[in-house]
Design a protein around this motif. Sequence first.
Motif, PDB file in Angstrom:
ATOM      1  N   GLY A  94       0.837  -1.205   0.000  1.00 21.53           N
ATOM      2  CA  GLY A  94       0.000   0.000   0.000  1.00 21.53           C
ATOM      3  C   GLY A  94       0.865   1.244   0.000  1.00 21.53           C
ATOM      4  N   LEU A  95       0.223   2.380  -0.207  1.00 20.32           N
ATOM      5  CA  LEU A  95       0.943   3.662  -0.193  1.00 20.32           C
ATOM      6  C   LEU A  95       0.757   4.311   1.178  1.00 20.32           C
ATOM      7  CD1 LEU A  95       2.450   5.856  -1.968  1.00 20.32           C
ATOM      8  CD2 LEU A  95       0.204   6.977  -2.135  1.00 20.32           C
ATOM      9  N   GLY A  96       1.877   4.608   1.862  1.00 17.61           N
ATOM     10  CA  GLY A  96       1.818   5.355   3.124  1.00 17.61           C
ATOM     11  C   GLY A  96       1.634   6.831   2.828  1.00 17.61           C
ATOM     12  N   THR A  97       1.017   7.550   3.771  1.00 15.38           N
ATOM     13  CA  THR A  97       0.732   8.974   3.493  1.00 15.38           C
ATOM     14  C   THR A  97       1.101   9.903   4.643  1.00 15.38           C
ATOM     15  OG1 THR A  97      -1.557   8.760   4.269  1.00 15.38           O
ATOM     16  CG2 THR A  97      -1.157   8.393   1.906  1.00 15.38           C
ATOM     17  N   TRP A  98       1.834   9.380   5.650  1.00 19.34           N
ATOM     18  CA  TRP A  98       2.207  10.280   6.748  1.00 19.34           C
ATOM     19  C   TRP A  98       3.322  11.220   6.282  1.00 19.34           C
ATOM     20  CZ3 TRP A  98       5.861  10.008  11.318  1.00 19.34           C
ATOM     21  CH2 TRP A  98       5.533  11.016  12.220  1.00 19.34           C
ATOM     22  N   GLN A 109       7.099 -11.266   1.595  1.00 22.98           N
ATOM     23  CA  GLN A 109       7.380 -12.713   1.598  1.00 22.98           C
ATOM     24  C   GLN A 109       7.179 -13.330   2.980  1.00 22.98           C
ATOM     25  OE1 GLN A 109      10.513 -13.014  -1.629  1.00 22.98           O
ATOM     26  NE2 GLN A 109      10.916 -14.897  -0.484  1.00 22.98           N
ATOM     27  N   ARG A 110       7.302 -12.508   4.022  1.00 25.62           N
ATOM     28  CA  ARG A 110       7.053 -12.984   5.389  1.00 25.62           C
ATOM     29  C   ARG A 110       5.571 -13.032   5.723  1.00 25.62           C
ATOM     30  NH1 ARG A 110       8.848  -9.744   9.902  1.00 25.62           N
ATOM     31  NH2 ARG A 110       9.469 -11.398  11.321  1.00 25.62           N
ATOM     32  N   GLY A 111       4.726 -12.640   4.771  1.00 28.44           N
ATOM     33  CA  GLY A 111       3.286 -12.696   5.034  1.00 28.44           C
ATOM     34  C   GLY A 111       2.771 -11.477   5.783  1.00 28.44           C
ATOM     35  N   THR A 112       3.466 -10.348   5.615  1.00 30.31           N
ATOM     36  CA  THR A 112       2.941  -9.106   6.188  1.00 30.31           C
ATOM     37  C   THR A 112       2.627  -8.155   5.034  1.00 30.31           C
ATOM     38  OG1 THR A 112       5.096  -8.004   6.378  1.00 30.31           O
ATOM     39  CG2 THR A 112       4.433  -9.395   8.215  1.00 30.31           C
ATOM     40  N   SER A 113       1.861  -7.102   5.326  1.00 37.12           N
ATOM     41  CA  SER A 113       1.684  -6.070   4.305  1.00 37.12           C
ATOM     42  C   SER A 113       2.614  -4.916   4.637  1.00 37.12           C
ATOM     43  CB  SER A 113       0.226  -5.613   4.224  1.00 37.12           C
ATOM     44  OG  SER A 113      -0.243  -5.236   5.486  1.00 37.12           O
ATOM     45  N   VAL A 114       2.923  -4.107   3.626  1.00 40.22           N
ATOM     46  CA  VAL A 114       3.878  -3.011   3.786  1.00 40.22           C
ATOM     47  C   VAL A 114       3.273  -1.738   3.190  1.00 40.22           C
ATOM     48  CG1 VAL A 114       5.981  -4.414   3.843  1.00 40.22           C
ATOM     49  CG2 VAL A 114       5.047  -3.745   1.632  1.00 40.22           C
ATOM     50  N   VAL A 115       3.518  -0.599   3.843  1.00 42.52           N
ATOM     51  CA  VAL A 115       2.923   0.650   3.351  1.00 42.52           C
ATOM     52  C   VAL A 115       3.995   1.734   3.233  1.00 42.52           C
ATOM     53  CG1 VAL A 115       0.533   0.203   4.036  1.00 42.52           C
ATOM     54  CG2 VAL A 115       2.091   1.127   5.739  1.00 42.52           C
ATOM     55  N   PRO A 116       4.928   1.574   2.272  1.00 45.25           N
ATOM     56  CA  PRO A 116       5.967   2.584   2.102  1.00 45.25           C
ATOM     57  C   PRO A 116       5.362   3.916   1.684  1.00 45.25           C
ATOM     58  CG  PRO A 116       5.887   1.140   0.185  1.00 45.25           C
ATOM     59  CD  PRO A 116       4.972   0.543   1.224  1.00 45.25           C
ATOM     60  N   LYS A 117       5.888   4.977   2.291  1.00 37.97           N
ATOM     61  CA  LYS A 117       5.422   6.331   1.930  1.00 37.97           C
ATOM     62  C   LYS A 117       6.343   6.947   0.891  1.00 37.97           C
ATOM     63  CE  LYS A 117       5.939  10.979   2.298  1.00 37.97           C
ATOM     64  NZ  LYS A 117       7.151  11.805   2.039  1.00 37.97           N
ATOM     65  N   SER A 118       5.755   7.537  -0.116  1.00 40.22           N
ATOM     66  CA  SER A 118       6.522   8.411  -0.993  1.00 40.22           C
ATOM     67  C   SER A 118       5.556   9.374  -1.670  1.00 40.22           C
ATOM     68  CB  SER A 118       7.292   7.618  -2.054  1.00 40.22           C
ATOM     69  OG  SER A 118       8.073   8.532  -2.812  1.00 40.22           O
ATOM     70  N   THR A 119       6.040  10.575  -1.945  1.00 33.88           N
ATOM     71  CA  THR A 119       5.273  11.483  -2.807  1.00 33.88           C
ATOM     72  C   THR A 119       6.033  11.700  -4.114  1.00 33.88           C
ATOM     73  OG1 THR A 119       6.269  13.288  -1.547  1.00 33.88           O
ATOM     74  CG2 THR A 119       3.981  12.742  -1.023  1.00 33.88           C
TER      75      THR A 119
END
Length: 318
Positions: A16-20, A252-262
Amino acid sequence: MKRLKFANGDTMPALGLGTWRSKPNEVYEAVLHAIKTGYRHIDCAHVYKNEKEIGDALNRAISEGWVKREELWITSKLWNDSHLKADVLPAMETTLKNLQLDYLDLYLVHWPVAIKKGVDFPSGPGDFLTYQEAPLSETWMAMETLWDKKLARHIGLSNFNTLKLDEIRKDARVQPEVNQVELHPYLPQEKLKAYCDKHAIWLTGYGPLGAAYRVANDEVDHPILLEDGDLKKVAQKHQATVAQVVLAWGMQRGTSVVPKSTNPQRITENFGALQISLDEADMEVIQNLKGPFRYTPGPAWVENGSPYSYSDLWEENI
Ligand SMILES: NC(=O)c1ccc[n+]([C@@H]2O[C@H](COP(=O)([O-])OP(=O)(O)OC[C@H]3O[C@@H](n4cnc5c(N)ncnc54)[C@H](OP(=O)(O)O)[C@@H]3O)[C@@H](O)[C@H]2O)c1
Protein backbone atom coordinates in the motif's frame (compact mmCIF):
# COMPACT_ATOMS: atom_id res chain seq x y z
CA MET A 1 -0.68 -8.13 -6.59
CA LYS A 2 -0.10 -10.29 -3.50
CA ARG A 3 -3.09 -10.20 -1.15
CA LEU A 4 -3.78 -11.16 2.46
CA LYS A 5 -7.07 -12.98 3.05
CA PHE A 6 -9.51 -12.41 5.92
CA ALA A 7 -11.97 -14.88 7.45
CA ASN A 8 -14.88 -13.39 5.49
CA GLY A 9 -13.03 -13.81 2.19
CA ASP A 10 -12.03 -10.15 1.74
CA THR A 11 -8.43 -9.61 0.66
CA MET A 12 -6.06 -6.75 1.40
CA PRO A 13 -3.33 -5.87 -1.12
CA ALA A 14 0.04 -6.59 0.51
CA LEU A 15 1.56 -3.36 -0.81
CA GLY A 16 0.00 0.00 0.00
CA LEU A 17 0.94 3.66 -0.19
CA GLY A 18 1.82 5.36 3.12
CA THR A 19 0.73 8.97 3.49
CA TRP A 20 2.21 10.28 6.75
CA ARG A 21 4.14 13.53 6.24
CA SER A 22 2.83 13.59 2.67
CA LYS A 23 2.13 17.28 2.29
CA PRO A 24 -1.51 18.07 1.43
CA ASN A 25 -0.42 19.77 -1.80
CA GLU A 26 1.64 16.71 -2.85
CA VAL A 27 -0.49 13.80 -1.68
CA TYR A 28 -3.20 14.34 -4.32
CA GLU A 29 -0.76 13.71 -7.20
CA ALA A 30 0.97 10.94 -5.24
CA VAL A 31 -2.27 8.99 -4.79
CA LEU A 32 -3.23 9.44 -8.45
CA HIS A 33 0.22 8.31 -9.58
CA ALA A 34 0.04 5.32 -7.24
CA ILE A 35 -3.36 4.25 -8.56
CA LYS A 36 -2.14 4.61 -12.16
CA THR A 37 0.88 2.49 -11.25
CA GLY A 38 -1.33 -0.27 -9.85
CA TYR A 39 -1.52 0.44 -6.10
CA ARG A 40 -4.94 -0.45 -4.71
CA HIS A 41 -4.25 0.10 -0.99
CA ILE A 42 -3.82 3.53 0.62
CA ASP A 43 -2.86 3.93 4.28
CA CYS A 44 -4.37 7.07 5.82
CA ALA A 45 -5.00 8.59 9.26
CA HIS A 46 -6.92 11.55 10.60
CA VAL A 47 -3.80 12.95 12.28
CA TYR A 48 -1.90 13.09 8.97
CA LYS A 49 -4.09 16.11 8.13
CA ASN A 50 -4.30 15.25 4.44
CA GLU A 51 -7.37 13.00 4.22
CA LYS A 52 -9.33 15.70 2.37
CA GLU A 53 -6.74 15.81 -0.44
CA ILE A 54 -6.54 12.00 -0.54
CA GLY A 55 -10.34 12.02 -0.78
CA ASP A 56 -10.16 14.40 -3.75
CA ALA A 57 -7.77 12.02 -5.51
CA LEU A 58 -9.89 8.94 -4.73
CA ASN A 59 -13.01 10.74 -5.90
CA ARG A 60 -11.33 11.63 -9.20
CA ALA A 61 -9.92 8.14 -9.78
CA ILE A 62 -13.32 6.55 -9.08
CA SER A 63 -15.51 9.08 -10.88
CA GLU A 64 -13.30 9.03 -13.99
CA GLY A 65 -13.45 5.23 -14.04
CA TRP A 66 -9.73 4.50 -13.43
CA VAL A 67 -10.74 2.16 -10.66
CA LYS A 68 -13.88 1.00 -8.86
CA ARG A 69 -14.37 1.70 -5.16
CA GLU A 70 -14.55 -2.02 -4.41
CA GLU A 71 -11.13 -2.55 -6.00
CA LEU A 72 -9.54 -0.18 -3.49
CA TRP A 73 -8.47 -0.96 0.07
CA ILE A 74 -8.61 2.18 2.20
CA THR A 75 -7.32 2.15 5.78
CA SER A 76 -7.61 4.97 8.28
CA LYS A 77 -6.98 5.35 12.00
CA LEU A 78 -8.80 6.68 15.05
CA TRP A 79 -6.69 9.41 16.62
CA ASN A 80 -5.72 9.24 20.30
CA ASP A 81 -7.96 12.20 21.16
CA SER A 82 -11.10 10.25 20.22
CA HIS A 83 -10.85 7.15 22.42
CA LEU A 84 -13.91 7.98 24.56
CA LYS A 85 -16.92 5.95 23.49
CA ALA A 86 -18.93 8.99 22.40
CA ASP A 87 -16.08 10.30 20.24
CA VAL A 88 -15.41 7.22 18.10
CA LEU A 89 -18.32 7.41 15.65
CA PRO A 90 -17.95 11.19 15.06
CA ALA A 91 -14.20 10.68 14.39
CA MET A 92 -14.98 7.97 11.86
CA GLU A 93 -17.62 10.17 10.22
CA THR A 94 -15.10 13.01 9.86
CA THR A 95 -12.63 10.65 8.20
CA LEU A 96 -15.30 9.28 5.83
CA LYS A 97 -16.37 12.81 4.90
CA ASN A 98 -12.77 13.88 4.23
CA LEU A 99 -12.00 10.75 2.22
CA GLN A 100 -15.36 11.13 0.41
CA LEU A 101 -16.21 7.50 1.09
CA ASP A 102 -19.19 5.76 2.68
CA TYR A 103 -17.15 2.95 4.24
CA LEU A 104 -13.55 2.09 5.11
CA ASP A 105 -12.00 -1.28 4.41
CA LEU A 106 -10.05 -1.07 7.65
CA TYR A 107 -10.19 1.24 10.66
CA LEU A 108 -7.47 1.02 13.31
CA VAL A 109 -7.03 2.37 16.83
CA HIS A 110 -3.87 4.37 16.10
CA TRP A 111 -2.10 4.00 19.48
CA PRO A 112 -2.93 2.33 22.82
CA VAL A 113 -2.83 5.72 24.60
CA ALA A 114 -5.47 8.43 25.02
CA ILE A 115 -5.30 12.22 25.07
CA LYS A 116 -7.92 14.89 25.50
CA LYS A 117 -10.25 15.82 22.66
CA GLY A 118 -8.68 18.33 20.27
CA VAL A 119 -5.07 17.61 21.30
CA ASP A 120 -2.85 16.46 18.42
CA PHE A 121 0.29 15.79 20.45
CA PRO A 122 0.46 16.22 24.24
CA SER A 123 2.56 19.00 25.76
CA GLY A 124 1.82 18.49 29.47
CA PRO A 125 0.24 16.10 32.00
CA GLY A 126 -3.18 17.77 31.56
CA ASP A 127 -3.34 16.65 27.93
CA PHE A 128 -3.53 12.92 28.74
CA LEU A 129 -6.37 10.61 29.72
CA THR A 130 -5.49 7.58 31.84
CA TYR A 131 -6.63 4.00 31.21
CA GLN A 132 -9.17 4.53 34.03
CA GLU A 133 -10.60 7.56 32.22
CA ALA A 134 -10.47 6.03 28.73
CA PRO A 135 -10.37 2.23 29.01
CA LEU A 136 -9.10 0.57 25.84
CA SER A 137 -11.86 -2.05 26.15
CA GLU A 138 -14.50 0.71 25.78
CA THR A 139 -12.75 2.22 22.77
CA TRP A 140 -12.76 -1.25 21.23
CA MET A 141 -16.50 -1.69 21.96
CA ALA A 142 -17.13 1.55 20.06
CA MET A 143 -14.97 0.25 17.18
CA GLU A 144 -17.16 -2.88 17.13
CA THR A 145 -20.25 -0.75 16.60
CA LEU A 146 -18.58 0.78 13.50
CA TRP A 147 -18.16 -2.77 12.24
CA ASP A 148 -21.82 -3.54 13.09
CA LYS A 149 -22.89 -0.50 11.06
CA LYS A 150 -20.65 -1.68 8.18
CA LEU A 151 -18.85 1.68 8.23
CA ALA A 152 -15.62 -0.27 8.71
CA ARG A 153 -15.48 -3.65 6.95
CA HIS A 154 -12.58 -4.68 9.21
CA ILE A 155 -11.29 -3.24 12.48
CA GLY A 156 -7.88 -3.49 14.06
CA LEU A 157 -5.15 -1.87 16.11
CA SER A 158 -1.85 -0.13 15.67
CA ASN A 159 1.19 -0.02 17.96
CA PHE A 160 -0.27 -2.75 20.20
CA ASN A 161 2.14 -5.22 21.84
CA THR A 162 1.21 -8.80 22.75
CA LEU A 163 0.02 -7.85 26.27
CA LYS A 164 -2.24 -5.12 24.97
CA LEU A 165 -3.52 -7.43 22.21
CA ASP A 166 -4.38 -9.99 24.90
CA GLU A 167 -6.34 -7.34 26.79
CA ILE A 168 -8.43 -6.48 23.73
CA ARG A 169 -8.88 -10.04 22.54
CA LYS A 170 -10.16 -11.44 25.83
CA ASP A 171 -13.30 -9.25 25.87
CA ALA A 172 -13.72 -8.65 22.14
CA ARG A 173 -17.00 -9.46 20.42
CA VAL A 174 -15.30 -8.70 17.08
CA GLN A 175 -11.68 -9.80 17.08
CA PRO A 176 -9.01 -7.40 15.80
CA GLU A 177 -7.87 -8.55 12.35
CA VAL A 178 -4.85 -6.29 11.78
CA ASN A 179 -2.11 -4.75 13.91
CA GLN A 180 -0.03 -2.05 12.21
CA VAL A 181 3.42 -1.65 13.73
CA GLU A 182 6.92 -0.58 12.79
CA LEU A 183 8.36 -3.52 10.89
CA HIS A 184 11.46 -3.85 8.67
CA PRO A 185 14.62 -5.98 8.56
CA TYR A 186 16.17 -4.01 11.46
CA LEU A 187 13.00 -4.61 13.55
CA PRO A 188 11.52 -7.93 12.43
CA GLN A 189 9.21 -8.23 15.49
CA GLU A 190 9.50 -12.04 15.62
CA LYS A 191 7.64 -12.40 18.94
CA LEU A 192 4.75 -10.16 17.89
CA LYS A 193 4.57 -11.86 14.49
CA ALA A 194 4.35 -15.33 16.06
CA TYR A 195 1.56 -14.09 18.33
CA CYS A 196 -0.35 -12.50 15.46
CA ASP A 197 0.08 -15.57 13.23
CA LYS A 198 -1.39 -17.69 16.03
CA HIS A 199 -4.42 -15.42 16.49
CA ALA A 200 -5.23 -14.68 12.84
CA ILE A 201 -4.11 -11.06 13.03
CA TRP A 202 -2.36 -9.68 9.95
CA LEU A 203 0.62 -7.45 10.61
CA THR A 204 1.07 -4.33 8.51
CA GLY A 205 4.59 -2.91 8.53
CA TYR A 206 4.96 0.83 8.86
CA GLY A 207 8.30 2.51 8.32
CA PRO A 208 9.03 -0.47 6.06
CA LEU A 209 11.93 1.41 4.42
CA GLY A 210 13.40 2.35 7.78
CA ALA A 211 11.95 5.89 7.79
CA ALA A 212 15.38 7.46 7.21
CA TYR A 213 13.99 10.98 7.67
CA ARG A 214 13.91 10.26 11.43
CA VAL A 215 17.69 9.77 11.42
CA ALA A 216 18.11 12.94 9.33
CA ASN A 217 15.87 14.87 11.81
CA ASP A 218 17.96 13.59 14.77
CA GLU A 219 14.90 11.84 16.24
CA VAL A 220 16.99 8.67 16.60
CA ASP A 221 20.64 7.80 16.16
CA HIS A 222 20.51 4.50 14.26
CA PRO A 223 22.16 3.25 11.07
CA ILE A 224 20.16 3.90 7.91
CA LEU A 225 18.45 0.72 6.73
CA LEU A 226 18.59 1.54 3.01
CA GLU A 227 22.39 2.01 3.28
CA ASP A 228 23.07 -1.42 4.77
CA GLY A 229 26.00 -3.11 2.96
CA ASP A 230 24.54 -6.64 3.15
CA LEU A 231 21.19 -5.46 1.79
CA LYS A 232 23.02 -3.73 -1.05
CA LYS A 233 24.58 -7.08 -2.03
CA VAL A 234 21.18 -8.80 -2.04
CA ALA A 235 19.80 -5.94 -4.14
CA GLN A 236 22.68 -6.21 -6.61
CA LYS A 237 22.06 -9.93 -6.99
CA HIS A 238 18.43 -9.23 -7.99
CA GLN A 239 19.27 -6.13 -10.05
CA ALA A 240 16.92 -4.34 -7.72
CA THR A 241 17.14 -1.48 -5.23
CA VAL A 242 17.49 -1.94 -1.48
CA ALA A 243 14.01 -0.41 -1.05
CA GLN A 244 12.56 -3.11 -3.32
CA VAL A 245 14.39 -5.85 -1.42
CA VAL A 246 13.15 -4.79 2.02
CA LEU A 247 9.57 -4.46 0.78
CA ALA A 248 9.77 -7.87 -0.92
CA TRP A 249 11.11 -9.31 2.37
CA GLY A 250 8.09 -7.91 4.25
CA MET A 251 5.61 -9.36 1.77
CA GLN A 252 7.38 -12.71 1.60
CA ARG A 253 7.05 -12.98 5.39
CA GLY A 254 3.29 -12.70 5.03
CA THR A 255 2.94 -9.11 6.19
CA SER A 256 1.68 -6.07 4.30
CA VAL A 257 3.88 -3.01 3.79
CA VAL A 258 2.92 0.65 3.35
CA PRO A 259 5.97 2.58 2.10
CA LYS A 260 5.42 6.33 1.93
CA SER A 261 6.52 8.41 -0.99
CA THR A 262 5.27 11.48 -2.81
CA ASN A 263 7.96 11.11 -5.48
CA PRO A 264 6.55 9.47 -8.66
CA GLN A 265 9.80 7.60 -9.48
CA ARG A 266 10.02 6.18 -5.97
CA ILE A 267 6.30 5.28 -5.91
CA THR A 268 6.91 3.28 -9.10
CA GLU A 269 10.18 1.83 -7.78
CA ASN A 270 8.50 0.61 -4.59
CA PHE A 271 5.74 -1.05 -6.62
CA GLY A 272 8.49 -3.00 -8.40
CA ALA A 273 9.05 -4.92 -5.15
CA LEU A 274 6.15 -7.14 -6.22
CA GLN A 275 8.37 -8.59 -8.97
CA ILE A 276 11.14 -9.71 -6.62
CA SER A 277 11.36 -13.18 -5.19
CA LEU A 278 13.99 -13.64 -2.50
CA ASP A 279 15.54 -17.07 -2.01
CA GLU A 280 16.43 -18.81 1.25
CA ALA A 281 19.99 -17.48 1.20
CA ASP A 282 18.69 -13.90 0.85
CA MET A 283 16.23 -14.40 3.69
CA GLU A 284 19.04 -15.74 5.86
CA VAL A 285 21.27 -12.73 5.13
CA ILE A 286 18.39 -10.47 6.14
CA GLN A 287 17.64 -12.47 9.27
CA ASN A 288 21.24 -11.99 10.41
CA LEU A 289 21.41 -8.22 9.97
CA LYS A 290 22.34 -6.08 12.95
CA GLY A 291 19.62 -4.60 15.17
CA PRO A 292 17.01 -4.38 16.48
CA PHE A 293 16.66 -0.66 15.75
CA ARG A 294 13.37 1.11 16.36
CA TYR A 295 13.02 4.33 14.39
CA THR A 296 9.65 5.30 15.95
CA PRO A 297 10.16 5.01 19.72
CA GLY A 298 7.11 7.24 20.41
CA PRO A 299 8.54 9.57 23.09
CA ALA A 300 5.49 11.86 22.82
CA TRP A 301 3.39 9.18 24.56
CA VAL A 302 5.61 8.61 27.59
CA GLU A 303 7.07 12.08 28.30
CA ASN A 304 5.60 15.39 29.53
CA GLY A 305 3.96 13.89 32.63
CA SER A 306 2.34 11.03 30.71
CA PRO A 307 0.60 8.27 32.69
CA TYR A 308 1.95 5.77 30.12
CA SER A 309 5.29 4.02 29.85
CA TYR A 310 7.18 2.27 27.06
CA SER A 311 5.91 -1.08 28.35
CA ASP A 312 2.41 0.07 27.30
CA LEU A 313 3.72 0.35 23.73
CA TRP A 314 6.50 -2.08 22.93
CA GLU A 315 7.40 -5.70 23.56
CA GLU A 316 9.72 -6.08 26.53
CA ASN A 317 11.95 -8.52 24.64
CA ILE A 318 12.31 -8.17 20.91
N1 LIG B 1 0.49 3.38 12.61
C1 LIG B 1 1.43 4.24 12.92
O1 LIG B 1 1.61 4.66 14.07
C2 LIG B 1 2.34 4.71 11.84
C3 LIG B 1 3.55 5.34 12.17
C4 LIG B 1 4.39 5.74 11.12
C5 LIG B 1 4.00 5.50 9.81
N2 LIG B 1 2.81 4.91 9.52
C6 LIG B 1 2.37 4.64 8.12
O2 LIG B 1 3.41 3.96 7.46
C7 LIG B 1 3.81 4.72 6.32
C8 LIG B 1 5.29 4.48 6.03
O3 LIG B 1 6.10 4.81 7.13
P1 LIG B 1 7.05 6.09 7.12
O4 LIG B 1 6.51 7.12 6.21
O5 LIG B 1 7.29 6.47 8.53
O6 LIG B 1 8.45 5.51 6.61
P2 LIG B 1 9.00 4.75 5.28
O7 LIG B 1 7.89 4.44 4.36
O8 LIG B 1 9.88 3.68 5.79
O9 LIG B 1 9.96 5.85 4.65
C9 LIG B 1 9.45 6.98 4.01
C10 LIG B 1 10.65 7.82 3.58
O10 LIG B 1 11.43 7.13 2.60
C11 LIG B 1 11.51 7.88 1.39
N3 LIG B 1 11.40 6.90 0.30
C12 LIG B 1 10.28 6.34 -0.23
N4 LIG B 1 10.60 5.45 -1.18
C13 LIG B 1 11.94 5.44 -1.27
C14 LIG B 1 12.85 4.72 -2.07
N5 LIG B 1 12.45 3.85 -2.99
N6 LIG B 1 14.19 4.97 -1.91
C15 LIG B 1 14.62 5.88 -0.99
N7 LIG B 1 13.80 6.58 -0.19
C16 LIG B 1 12.46 6.36 -0.33
C17 LIG B 1 10.35 8.86 1.44
O11 LIG B 1 10.67 10.07 0.78
P3 LIG B 1 9.88 10.60 -0.55
O12 LIG B 1 8.45 10.83 -0.18
O13 LIG B 1 10.60 11.85 -0.87
O14 LIG B 1 10.05 9.52 -1.59
C18 LIG B 1 10.23 9.12 2.96
O15 LIG B 1 11.13 10.10 3.39
C19 LIG B 1 3.45 6.15 6.71
O16 LIG B 1 3.44 7.05 5.63
C20 LIG B 1 2.09 5.93 7.34
O17 LIG B 1 1.12 5.72 6.33
C21 LIG B 1 1.99 4.49 10.52
